[in-house]
Design an enzyme around this catalytic site. Structure first.
Site, PDB file in Angstrom:
ATOM      1  N   SER B 100     -22.108 -26.331 -48.404  1.00  0.00           N
ATOM      2  CA  SER B 100     -21.119 -27.176 -47.344  1.00  0.00           C
ATOM      3  C   SER B 100     -21.932 -27.576 -46.060  1.00  0.00           C
ATOM      4  CB  SER B 100     -20.134 -26.476 -47.190  1.00  0.00           C
ATOM      5  OG  SER B 100     -19.149 -27.131 -46.204  1.00  0.00           O
ATOM      6  N   CYS B 101     -21.240 -27.957 -45.221  1.00  0.00           N
ATOM      7  CA  CYS B 101     -21.878 -28.389 -43.887  1.00  0.00           C
ATOM      8  C   CYS B 101     -22.628 -27.362 -43.131  1.00  0.00           C
ATOM      9  CB  CYS B 101     -21.047 -29.304 -42.946  1.00  0.00           C
ATOM     10  SG  CYS B 101     -20.219 -30.617 -43.762  1.00  0.00           S
ATOM     11  N   ILE B 102     -21.748 -26.246 -43.170  1.00  0.00           N
ATOM     12  CA  ILE B 102     -22.246 -24.997 -42.404  1.00  0.00           C
ATOM     13  C   ILE B 102     -22.418 -23.770 -43.300  1.00  0.00           C
ATOM     14  CG2 ILE B 102     -21.404 -25.821 -40.090  1.00  0.00           C
ATOM     15  CD1 ILE B 102     -18.943 -24.212 -40.285  1.00  0.00           C
TER      16      ILE B 102
END
Lengths: 410, 102
Positions: B100-102
């Site tokens: 995911s993004c983080i």
């Protein structure tokens, strides 16, 4: 006269109309934008609506207000794109184009998972990625007495991949403020290997789940929602019980992309990662959630893309090579509850790092760290969205390409 | 960072995934599989090759893509790579894990 047609008047399409109206010569170019819906939603607000932080009026406005003078606005359904014939069929007319910008976005597809959009949809099974879902959830939460709340997402890619995490953090705050946190069992369920999946973020943020007493179930690939037992069931036969399920269904590009034969399995349009030109048709460009580029599906990404795409449309018209410029830049505030937020800034190559933003060494915003200042930034963003972002006004000091200044790489 | 797998020096991420698919070979795959208590069969190799093809073609990996792969169904995929099948199979195949993004 030549025709530039923009499909979709959401975040990306509206920004492109505003950028191009002042850049294209009115003697040579007609600009037309098409969208079937009257209302423009501030989608980041759907995260706040369930918790009574925002009201309905704060997240929606009449879309036409944001379309500049000089752009022809058509509120009609798009039936099909014929990219080899350079035409778009609307419900009762056909538009010819010289250049097409596809900005048709993406949306939830709960029908992709057995039982999800079943008898309990918007009763005990909710989404918060639509205005209707978010509002129904708010009404449910206002007098919910507690129990097992499960916050879940089905599969990547989804619009705003951090929103499910933000939701669970805000839920923890919300129930604490209502004095009923002890009556709510909060569980976060993800198909990925962890609540956080990138090394720096995992190191900096994993403590949040424990501190807030949130259970985490990882590697959960949902097969179906069991509406009799109130369970989600995964392909490995693991189950998670719920009293209230808040899920992010599969996200897919618009059906018009499928009808036009222009998309992949999930109706996303194959797009050059750095120029935003369609891979199949040279006079078709794609922006925002409609693309298949491996960047986050988020408004900030669309904003940075719009600057590169504007330049590339002008280069294309001039017959010059396109700039391979877009780097996947995203810049997002992430609510962590208790009036705090994180800020992350990253691109295709670099994961979110710690540091200061936008001014190296000064900030005032802290990257990958919780602060009250970041939370104010998130709330201020609603104003920036309606008054600057949609109008294509550059955000001061935040450049289209990600900067490494002020970031700790190691 | 550096790591030594099956006597070969390779670049890996902090959670042990190969950073560069070109450094991958069968001995490395066998070794990572062993760490996950998996003995690789012909079917495993078929799936691993398919995963590498997807990544080379920049197609995102998900359970949906496995379902449509035509070489394996999801129950078999779980049987071959018990636990977190996507997480484990990508590690053995030497490609990035889905994230995911983080």
């Amino acid at each position: 006269m030549k025709n530039l047609v923009i499909l979709g008047a959401g975040t990306s399409g509206t920004m492109m109309a505003n950028h191009l109206v002042s850049k294209l010569d009115k003697k040579d170019w007609n600009i037309t934008i098409v969208d079937q819906y009257k209302t423009h939603y501030y989608q980041p607000g759907f995260l706040f609506l369930p918790f009574d932080i925002y009201t309905e009026d704060q997240v929606k406005k009449v879309g036409e207000k944001f379309i500049p003078k000089g752009v022809n606005y058509i509120q009609k359904k798009i039936e099909q794109i014929f990219p080899t014939e350079n035409k778009v069929e609307l419900e009762d007319e056909t538009l010819q184009y010289d250049i097409l910008i596809v900005a048709t976005g993406c949306k939830i597809a709960p029908q992709e998972t057995e039982g999800m959009k079943g008898e309990n949809w918007h009763k005990t099974v909710f989404d918060f990625y639509t205005y209707e879902g978010s509002l129904a959830l708010r009404n449910k939460l206002r007098d919910w007495k507690g129990g097992k709340m499960v916050v879940h997402f089905t599969e990547m890619p989804i619009k705003c991949p951090v929103a499910p995490l933000e939701f669970v953090f805000l839920a923890d705050s919300y129930f604490t403020k209502k004095g009923m946190r002890d009556k709510v069992d909060l569980t976060f369920v993800t198909p990925l290997g962890g609540a956080f999946t990138k090394p720096k973020a995992t190191a900096a943020l994993s403590h949040l789940m424990k501190e807030k007493n949130i259970n985490v179930v990882t590697d959960f690939n949902i097969e179906r929602v069991d509406n009799e037992k109130n369970q989600i069931v995964d392909y490995g036969d693991t189950t998670v019980d719920f009293d209230l399920l808040v899920t992010v269904p599969t996200n897919m590009g618009d059906e018009v992309i499928e009808r036009s034969g222009m998309g992949d399995d999930l109706n996303f349009v194959p797009t050059h990662h750095n120029t935003l030109q369609s891979l199949d048709h040279e006079n078709v460009f794609v922006i925002g959630d409609a693309t298949n580029v491996p960047a986050s599906k988020a408004g900030s990404v669309a904003h940075f893309e719009s600057e590169t795409l504007t330049d590339n449309i002008l280069l294309y018209i001039a017959g010059k090579p396109l700039k391979e410029e877009f780097d996947g830049h995203a810049n997002c505030f992430i609510e962590t509850g208790n009036n705090k937020a994180l800020l992350i800034d990253f691109n295709y190559k670099y994961e979110p790092l710690e540091g200061t933003f936008p001014i190296a060494g000064i900030g005032p915003l802290q990257l990958l760290k919780e602060s009250i200042f970041n939370h104010w930034g998130k709330l201020a963003f609603r104003w920036i969205y309606w008054n600057m972002l949609l109008k294509g006004i550059p955000i001061p000091m935040v450049s289209r390409n990600m900067s490494l200044k002020g970031k700790k790489i190691n | 960072m550096d790591s030594n797998i099956a006597g070969i020096r390779v670049d890996v991420t902090e959670d042990g995934y190969l950073s560069d698919l070109s450094q991958w070979n069968k001995e490395i795959a066998i070794e990572i599989a062993k760490e996950n208590n998996i003995e690789l069969t012909d079917k495993h190799w078929e799936v691993l090759n398919w995963i590498q093809e997807q990544v080379k073609n920049e197609v995102a990996l998900s359970i949906r893509s496995i379902k449509k792969s035509g070489i394996i169904d999801i129950k078999e995929f779980y049987d071959l790579f018990p636990g977190g099948p996507l997480k484990i199979s990508t590690k053995i195949a030497g490609v990035p894990k889905p994230k995911s993004c983080i």
